[in-house]
Design an enzyme around this catalytic site. Structure first.
Site, PDB file in Angstrom:
ATOM      1  N   SER A 151     114.628  34.797  59.184  1.00 18.97           N
ATOM      2  CA  SER A 151     114.838  33.360  59.345  1.00 18.97           C
ATOM      3  C   SER A 151     116.292  33.124  59.715  1.00 18.97           C
ATOM      4  CB  SER A 151     114.507  32.657  58.028  1.00 18.97           C
ATOM      5  OG  SER A 151     115.188  31.428  57.945  1.00 18.97           O
ATOM      6  N   HIS A 175      84.625  31.315  50.490  1.00 26.98           N
ATOM      7  CA  HIS A 175      85.395  30.067  50.301  1.00 26.98           C
ATOM      8  C   HIS A 175      86.820  30.356  49.834  1.00 26.98           C
ATOM      9  CE1 HIS A 175      81.384  28.037  50.132  1.00 26.98           C
ATOM     10  NE2 HIS A 175      81.063  29.130  49.462  1.00 26.98           N
TER      11      HIS A 175
END
Ligand code: ARG
Length: 433
Positions: free
Chosen positions: A280, A158
């Site tokens: 970026s 999980h």
């Protein structure tokens, strides 16, 4: 467009309709034309063997097909909208160069079995590559599983810290997955290894075609006997191949997911060479894991191809032009899937762990399961041991190496069975691709 093979006198050809029928299909045929040429050669040999072509005619056809194959490979011949499809282009070339011998090549065949055989040969090559790449991935994963047996890291369920695990266990998971994926690609390759050439339009022909010869000459393991089944298998075999590729891609997607998490500052378990990241355009500080993300995304194209082909297959028996629209998805799905898969071996080889960060992510609670099982081994009923070990006061800083060494269940870090995987992989790799 050059004259259509089936053109009738007095029936006008509408350019828009023709573009809809053939438009991108003839461009997609660039993927398949080398295989169509190979199959044409085998078909011509078969025709000579039953007396439809003379030895000289066959020699001319073989020679011209070889020249065409070379021209396709070198780029001297480019398939485009001058033709309706690759089948027409091949016949056109033979007729232009050889006259009557070229006009004879289509005896006893149909574009319906031509497209089947070309696609079938293409699929076999693609599946071979999938298997080879999966074997390479498994080999690297297995090697690193051995080398990094003792490198502790958290095991998550999980996405919550669960128990102590190791880089070795992480690698072993992918090693076994890709052994299975390679096996599946091989099995699918064997499943589709059936020759549809010689089934003509889907109902056979009134000639004793030498289908055993074409089957052997093209390297098929068996003949697809029923002409109707040959047609029924169009799409069905493509789907099986995409399933096979998809099984590797599902694992690749999860590796990519792990790596996108592990390379984030929050985890920071892994670093990748700079060439796997991009910058970026606005944020000068960024290095983004775009390669991993596109690898993760590639499964979408495989899944889309499966859906498209499955949708197209809702048809009565016999040939239907609908199936032509499956080519685009098939080519695109394999392009994206193989594109991603080809990058995986080097990526896995280049991945570097950050042991200190992995170690720092281990916490005392992660030994609670070891403790519960220890108590149970000493005779306490497991449910009581579980309650005892749930008490945070029983938790203490543990020794990850000892925890791993004690995990002696087969497949666990202390009994990891890598030898078994090694044998399976060696067996797969030793069998001819
Ligand atoms: N481009 C066609 C296809 O992919 C080739 C077969 C054409 N056959 C026909 N009967 N129109 O299906």
């Amino acid at each position: 467009m050059s004259k259509l093979l089936w053109q009738k006198q007095g029936v006008a050809i509408d350019a828009d309709i023709q573009a809809f029928l053939a438009g991108d299909d003839v461009i997609l045929d660039r993927e398949f034309i080398a295989y169509d040429i190979r199959a044409s050669r085998a078909h011509a040999e078969g025709l000579q063997r039953i007396g439809i072509l003379t030895r000289e005619e066959l020699d001319g056809i073989t020679r011209e097909l070889d020249v065409l194959a070379d021209d396709v490979a070198s780029g001297a011949f480019v398939l485009d909208a001058r033709w309706e499809d690759m089948h027409s282009a091949i016949e056109d070339r033979l007729t232009e160069r050889l006259g009557d011998a070229g006009k004879k090549i289509h005896t006893g065949r149909s574009r319906n079995d031509q497209v089947l055989v070309a696609t079938r040969l293409w699929l076999k090559d693609r599946l071979d590559e999938v298997a080879t790449l999966c074997i390479a991935v498994a080999g690297i994963a297995l090697e690193r599983a051995q080398a990094e047996r003792d490198l502790p890291m958290p095991g998550y369920t999980h996405l919550q810290r669960a128990v102590v695990s190791s880089a070795g266990m992480w690698w072993a998971g992918w090693a076994e997955a890709f052994i299975d994926n390679a096996q599946r690609a091989r099995a699918t390759r064997d499943w589709v290894d059936a020759n549809p050439l010689g089934t003509a339009a889907g109902y056979g022909v009134n000639l004793p075609l030498d289908r055993d010869h074409t089957t052997a000459a093209l390297g098929f393991a068996r003949m697809q006997v029923s002409p109707l089944y040959a047609q029924l298998s169009r799409g069905k075999f493509e789907l099986a191949a995409l399933e096979s590729l998809g099984s590797a891609m599902l694992d690749l997607r999860r590796i990519a997911w792990d790596l996108s998490l592990f390379t984030s500052a929050e985890f920071s378990f892994v670093s990748l060479p700079a060439q796997y990241t991009t910058g970026s355009s606005i944020m000068p500080n960024k290095r983004n894991p775009d390669v991993i993300e596109l690898m993760r995304a590639a499964y979408a194209s495989v899944a889309a191809a499966k859906v498209e082909i499955e949708q197209l297959m809702s048809l009565p028996s016999g040939y239907h032009r609908d199936l032509q629209f499956g080519k685009g998805g098939l080519v695109h799905g394999f392009l994206r899937g193989l594109g991603a898969l080809r990058l995986l071996p080097a990526l896995l080889q280049a991945l570097e762990w950050k042991p200190a960060r992995m170690r720092a992510a281990l916490e005392p609670s992660m030994y609670a399961t070891d403790l519960a099982v220890d108590l149970a081994r000493q005779g306490m009923p497991f449910r009581d041991a579980y309650r005892e070990a749930a008490n945070p006061q029983r938790w203490a800083e543990g020794d990850p190496s000892a925890s791993l060494a004690a995990r002696v269940s087969p497949g666990g870090a202390g009994n990891d069975g890598l030898q078994i995987l090694q044998e399976r992989l060696a067996d797969l790799a030793s069998r001819a691709g």
